[in-house]
Design a protein around this motif. Sequence first.
Motif, short mmCIF file in Angstrom:
data_model
loop_
_atom_site.label_atom_id
_atom_site.label_comp_id
_atom_site.label_asym_id
_atom_site.label_seq_id
_atom_site.Cartn_x
_atom_site.Cartn_y
_atom_site.Cartn_z
N ASP A 31 0.79 -1.05 0.11
CA ASP A 31 -0.09 -0.13 0.13
C ASP A 31 0.78 1.35 0.12
N ALA A 32 1.73 1.26 0.76
CA ALA A 32 2.85 2.38 0.81
C ALA A 32 3.31 2.53 -0.45
N ALA A 33 3.69 1.71 -1.33
CA ALA A 33 4.68 1.50 -2.43
C ALA A 33 3.53 2.09 -3.51
N ARG A 34 2.26 1.69 -3.60
CA ARG A 34 1.37 2.31 -4.60
C ARG A 34 0.91 3.92 -4.02
N GLY A 35 1.04 3.96 -2.91
CA GLY A 35 0.69 5.48 -2.24
C GLY A 35 1.56 6.56 -2.76
N VAL A 36 2.96 5.96 -3.03
CA VAL A 36 3.99 6.97 -3.48
C VAL A 36 3.89 6.96 -5.06
N GLY A 37 2.86 6.34 -5.82
CA GLY A 37 2.92 6.38 -7.21
C GLY A 37 3.41 5.31 -7.96
N MET A 38 3.97 4.42 -7.27
CA MET A 38 4.61 3.28 -8.06
C MET A 38 3.46 2.49 -8.98
N THR A 39 4.06 1.92 -10.17
CA THR A 39 3.10 0.99 -11.01
C THR A 39 3.19 -0.37 -10.09
N GLU A 40 2.30 -1.07 -10.73
CA GLU A 40 2.31 -2.80 -10.13
C GLU A 40 3.80 -3.36 -10.50
N TRP A 41 4.44 -2.99 -11.44
CA TRP A 41 5.59 -3.50 -11.92
C TRP A 41 6.72 -3.02 -11.09
N GLN A 42 6.64 -1.82 -10.69
CA GLN A 42 7.57 -1.17 -9.75
C GLN A 42 7.28 -1.76 -8.42
N VAL A 43 5.89 -2.00 -8.01
CA VAL A 43 5.83 -2.25 -6.76
C VAL A 43 6.45 -3.73 -6.50
N LEU A 44 6.33 -4.56 -7.51
CA LEU A 44 6.79 -5.84 -7.44
C LEU A 44 8.34 -6.13 -7.27
N VAL A 45 9.07 -5.22 -8.21
CA VAL A 45 10.60 -5.24 -8.37
C VAL A 45 11.17 -4.49 -7.27
N ARG A 46 10.74 -3.55 -6.84
CA ARG A 46 11.19 -2.63 -5.89
C ARG A 46 10.87 -2.65 -4.31
N ALA A 47 9.72 -3.29 -4.18
CA ALA A 47 9.25 -3.76 -2.92
C ALA A 47 9.02 -5.02 -2.61
N GLU A 48 8.28 -5.83 -3.34
CA GLU A 48 8.00 -7.25 -3.06
C GLU A 48 9.22 -8.19 -3.35
#
Length: 229
Positions: free
Chosen positions: A125-142
């Motif tokens: 949720d925090a990653a999406r909240g700063v404007g990350m795309t789903e791909w960025q959420v996967l690569v940078r957070a998950e």
Amino acid sequence: MNDLLNQLRLVGDWLASSKQWHGDGGIPQRLLEHLTYSGLSLLFAALIGLSLGLLVGHTGRGAFAVAGVANLARAIPTFGLVVLVVTLAGLSTTPVLVALVALAVPPILINTFEGVRGVDPATRDAARGVGMTEWQVLVRAEVPMALPLILLGLRIAAIQVVATATVAAYPGLGGLGRFIVDGLSRNDYELVIGGSALVVVLALVVQIVFAALRRTIVSPGLRATVSKS
């Protein structure tokens, strides 16, 4: 105790023999063949297991089907699969690779899936909240959070493949298993023990390599969390 010492002496004598280190049937050539089968199998398995594990882990779609397929693949007897594919496709490296890939995919797939799905939802949720795309959420957070389990799956698969790649010798191909198969056919236990020792040492080296890789690319906080879980 004496039997163990005698076996160790046989292995030492076999390894010390210069003829074991030269020619097409020598240790370097057999080791290269073994690493080739193992490396290609692990590469194909990683492409399949990581891709599906990341996709299903991130989206949550198809989790039941993935778990079912992975468990089914794990239950397939590797040697039986080699014999079946050799019968259907003929004598080549294909049956060996198919069997080893089938063996290696499940631990990679399941650990990758579990690692990604186990990421704290608040992190997503925090990653999406700063404007990350789903791909960025996967690569940078998950993926960074799931890295310990992903490496665990790769390590398990690599050790299983290295140990099981000895089946490459049964359909007439090479690898370290050639020493074991030839030794059994000749009642040459020195050859059997020597070949088995090489496989064990190679598996230990793989274990050490992955342990070093884990210490290098996984943060200490994540290592401690996984160790306690």
